[in-house]
Design an enzyme around this catalytic site. Sequence first.
Site, PDB file in Angstrom:
ATOM      1  N   TYR A  75       0.691  -1.370   0.046  1.00  0.00           N
ATOM      2  CA  TYR A  75      -0.061  -0.063   0.047  1.00  0.00           C
ATOM      3  C   TYR A  75       0.821   1.296   0.052  1.00  0.00           C
ATOM      4  O   TYR A  75       0.767   2.102  -0.601  1.00  0.00           O
ATOM      5  CB  TYR A  75      -0.992   0.167   1.188  1.00  0.00           C
ATOM      6  CG  TYR A  75      -1.761   1.324   1.573  1.00  0.00           C
ATOM      7  CD1 TYR A  75      -2.502   1.665   0.554  1.00  0.00           C
ATOM      8  CD2 TYR A  75      -1.449   1.843   2.534  1.00  0.00           C
ATOM      9  CE1 TYR A  75      -3.187   3.041   0.727  1.00  0.00           C
ATOM     10  CE2 TYR A  75      -1.974   3.292   2.721  1.00  0.00           C
ATOM     11  CZ  TYR A  75      -3.006   3.595   2.073  1.00  0.00           C
ATOM     12  OH  TYR A  75      -3.793   4.833   2.292  1.00  0.00           O
ATOM     13  N   LYS A  79       1.241   4.033  -2.987  1.00  0.00           N
ATOM     14  CA  LYS A  79       0.886   5.558  -2.596  1.00  0.00           C
ATOM     15  C   LYS A  79       2.109   6.359  -3.096  1.00  0.00           C
ATOM     16  O   LYS A  79       2.075   7.532  -3.348  1.00  0.00           O
ATOM     17  CB  LYS A  79       0.535   5.767  -1.192  1.00  0.00           C
ATOM     18  CG  LYS A  79      -0.789   5.217  -0.825  1.00  0.00           C
ATOM     19  CD  LYS A  79      -1.899   5.704  -1.485  1.00  0.00           C
ATOM     20  CE  LYS A  79      -2.500   6.836  -1.124  1.00  0.00           C
ATOM     21  NZ  LYS A  79      -3.604   7.503  -1.426  1.00  0.00           N
ATOM     22  N   TRP A 100      -4.802   7.669   9.634  1.00  0.00           N
ATOM     23  CA  TRP A 100      -5.775   7.179  10.533  1.00  0.00           C
ATOM     24  C   TRP A 100      -7.117   7.774  10.456  1.00  0.00           C
ATOM     25  O   TRP A 100      -7.577   8.499  11.273  1.00  0.00           O
ATOM     26  CB  TRP A 100      -5.060   7.297  12.034  1.00  0.00           C
ATOM     27  CG  TRP A 100      -3.984   6.628  12.450  1.00  0.00           C
ATOM     28  CD1 TRP A 100      -3.068   5.944  11.420  1.00  0.00           C
ATOM     29  CD2 TRP A 100      -3.652   6.244  13.808  1.00  0.00           C
ATOM     30  NE1 TRP A 100      -2.136   5.379  12.477  1.00  0.00           N
ATOM     31  CE2 TRP A 100      -2.092   5.604  13.592  1.00  0.00           C
ATOM     32  CE3 TRP A 100      -4.124   6.408  15.335  1.00  0.00           C
ATOM     33  CZ2 TRP A 100      -1.916   5.086  14.732  1.00  0.00           C
ATOM     34  CZ3 TRP A 100      -3.702   5.971  16.191  1.00  0.00           C
ATOM     35  CH2 TRP A 100      -2.240   5.219  16.104  1.00  0.00           C
TER      36      TRP A 100
HETATM   37  N1  LIG Z   1      -8.184   5.608   5.576  1.00  0.00           N
HETATM   38  C1  LIG Z   1      -7.090   5.825   6.090  1.00  0.00           C
HETATM   39  O1  LIG Z   1      -6.920   5.636   7.398  1.00  0.00           O
HETATM   40  C2  LIG Z   1      -6.009   6.576   5.580  1.00  0.00           C
HETATM   41  C3  LIG Z   1      -4.669   6.969   6.169  1.00  0.00           C
HETATM   42  C4  LIG Z   1      -3.828   7.776   5.320  1.00  0.00           C
HETATM   43  C5  LIG Z   1      -4.249   8.071   3.978  1.00  0.00           C
HETATM   44  N2  LIG Z   1      -5.270   7.917   3.292  1.00  0.00           N
HETATM   45  C6  LIG Z   1      -5.737   7.979   1.943  1.00  0.00           C
HETATM   46  O2  LIG Z   1      -6.796   8.982   2.094  1.00  0.00           O
HETATM   47  C7  LIG Z   1      -7.691   8.905   0.654  1.00  0.00           C
HETATM   48  C8  LIG Z   1      -8.859   9.009   1.335  1.00  0.00           C
HETATM   49  O3  LIG Z   1      -9.101   7.538   2.103  1.00  0.00           O
HETATM   50  P1  LIG Z   1     -10.453   6.975   2.530  1.00  0.00           P
HETATM   51  O4  LIG Z   1     -10.539   6.326   3.845  1.00  0.00           O
HETATM   52  O5  LIG Z   1     -11.677   8.216   2.304  1.00  0.00           O
HETATM   53  O6  LIG Z   1     -10.681   5.965   1.539  1.00  0.00           O
HETATM   54  P2  LIG Z   1     -11.770   4.884   1.244  1.00  0.00           P
HETATM   55  O7  LIG Z   1     -12.960   5.161   2.125  1.00  0.00           O
HETATM   56  O8  LIG Z   1     -11.011   3.633   1.139  1.00  0.00           O
HETATM   57  O9  LIG Z   1     -12.214   5.239  -0.385  1.00  0.00           O
HETATM   58  C9  LIG Z   1     -11.597   5.320  -1.377  1.00  0.00           C
HETATM   59  C10 LIG Z   1     -11.826   6.232  -2.463  1.00  0.00           C
HETATM   60  O10 LIG Z   1     -11.102   6.038  -3.546  1.00  0.00           O
HETATM   61  C11 LIG Z   1     -11.677   6.142  -4.824  1.00  0.00           C
HETATM   62  N3  LIG Z   1     -10.977   5.003  -5.704  1.00  0.00           N
HETATM   63  C12 LIG Z   1     -10.106   3.766  -5.525  1.00  0.00           C
HETATM   64  N4  LIG Z   1      -9.682   3.523  -6.458  1.00  0.00           N
HETATM   65  C13 LIG Z   1      -9.983   4.108  -7.471  1.00  0.00           C
HETATM   66  C14 LIG Z   1      -9.721   4.137  -8.883  1.00  0.00           C
HETATM   67  N5  LIG Z   1      -8.793   3.301  -9.635  1.00  0.00           N
HETATM   68  N6  LIG Z   1     -10.018   5.175  -9.689  1.00  0.00           N
HETATM   69  C15 LIG Z   1     -10.985   6.335  -8.851  1.00  0.00           C
HETATM   70  N7  LIG Z   1     -11.237   6.261  -7.707  1.00  0.00           N
HETATM   71  C16 LIG Z   1     -10.798   5.547  -6.962  1.00  0.00           C
HETATM   72  C17 LIG Z   1     -12.882   5.075  -4.210  1.00  0.00           C
HETATM   73  O11 LIG Z   1     -13.744   5.384  -5.412  1.00  0.00           O
HETATM   74  P3  LIG Z   1     -15.405   4.853  -5.399  1.00  0.00           P
HETATM   75  O12 LIG Z   1     -16.120   5.960  -4.813  1.00  0.00           O
HETATM   76  O13 LIG Z   1     -15.727   4.715  -6.897  1.00  0.00           O
HETATM   77  O14 LIG Z   1     -15.364   3.545  -4.701  1.00  0.00           O
HETATM   78  C18 LIG Z   1     -13.333   5.955  -3.267  1.00  0.00           C
HETATM   79  O15 LIG Z   1     -14.096   7.013  -3.125  1.00  0.00           O
HETATM   80  C19 LIG Z   1      -6.801   7.636   0.055  1.00  0.00           C
HETATM   81  O16 LIG Z   1      -6.149   8.238  -0.973  1.00  0.00           O
HETATM   82  C20 LIG Z   1      -6.068   6.860   1.166  1.00  0.00           C
HETATM   83  O17 LIG Z   1      -4.974   6.239   0.554  1.00  0.00           O
HETATM   84  C21 LIG Z   1      -6.635   7.055   4.147  1.00  0.00           C
END
Ligand SMILES: NC(=O)c1ccc[n+]([C@@H]2O[C@H](COP(=O)([O-])OP(=O)(O)OC[C@H]3O[C@@H](n4cnc5c(N)ncnc54)[C@H](OP(=O)(O)O)[C@@H]3O)[C@@H](O)[C@H]2O)c1
Length: 238
Positions: A75, A79, A100
């Site tokens: 992952y 990223k 987080w």
């Molecule tokens: N969750 C965490 O704890 C965490 C921590 C650090 C950083 N982040 C980063 O923060 C961002 C948002 O996190 P989150 O928790 O909101 O993520 P999430 O709930 O897992 O949602 C992922 C989002 O990315 C979209 N997506 C995934 N693959 C895609 C693709 N190939 N093309 C277009 N869109 C795509 C999905 O689209 P759909 O709406 O179509 O499903 C969804 O809206 C991400 O980039 C993640 O890496 C998250």
Amino acid sequence: MSGLLVFGRTGQVARALQQLAPVLALGRDAADLAQPGACAALNIPLVHISTDYVFAGTGHHPWAPRDMALPANAYGRSKWAGEEGIRASGATHAILCTSWVFSGHGANFVKTMLRLSDTRDQISVVDDQIGGPTPARAIAAACLAIADQLQEAPKKTGTYHFSGAPDASWCAFARAIFSLAGRPTRVQAISTSSYPTPAARPLNSRLECNTTTSVFGLARPDWHTSLNECLTQLGVST
Ligand SMILES: NC(=O)c1ccc[n+]([C@@H]2O[C@H](COP(=O)([O-])OP(=O)(O)OC[C@H]3O[C@@H](n4cnc5c(N)ncnc54)[C@H](OP(=O)(O)O)[C@@H]3O)[C@@H](O)[C@H]2O)c1
């Protein structure tokens, strides 16, 4: 601010963005990020969210944007590749590393803890992974502010950090969740070594967010306040 396009529709941050502003949100069925293009050619500022997982996760000091990346799992590597692709694209951009993420939507630690506490009196949670729990709504608000400023000042292009404060362990975060939710669930502190997972997880996820404050005027959000709001949203009495 002119029109805003959000890649992702159902994710935590994507939903928070749709609640905060009149954005056009495209799911991966409409715009697949596996097929990049567009922003630099069209001169559109891009705000991209990245993660603490790009860093090695060692030591105790907060990671600064200038620190060397050394992802410990797939992952983090993917990223990091995304970050590098954006930097190489020539687009006006802000890469915002966060950690987080929690909200009332989607899968996250808060919801997992509440679900487990429905059936268990005691839960074991790691106490040696430290980071900043970050509300999705605060990330969304930060993205909107940054997008606005980037349009006016493309020189602010760069990589920034944004995480909730204060830093805590997963164990401390779990205890805060149960305390605010009024649940009697006991939390036993364990070490990462006694909770093996298929993917290596960083012990040190602390992010140094000073440049985000000095350049964009965005302070680290207090996760306690947002946790309260999240629990209310989930219908958990506080
Ligand atoms: N969750 C965490 O704890 C965490 C921590 C650090 C950083 N982040 C980063 O923060 C961002 C948002 O996190 P989150 O928790 O909101 O993520 P999430 O709930 O897992 O949602 C992922 C989002 O990315 C979209 N997506 C995934 N693959 C895609 C693709 N190939 N093309 C277009 N869109 C795509 C999905 O689209 P759909 O709406 O179509 O499903 C969804 O809206 C991400 O980039 C993640 O890496 C998250």
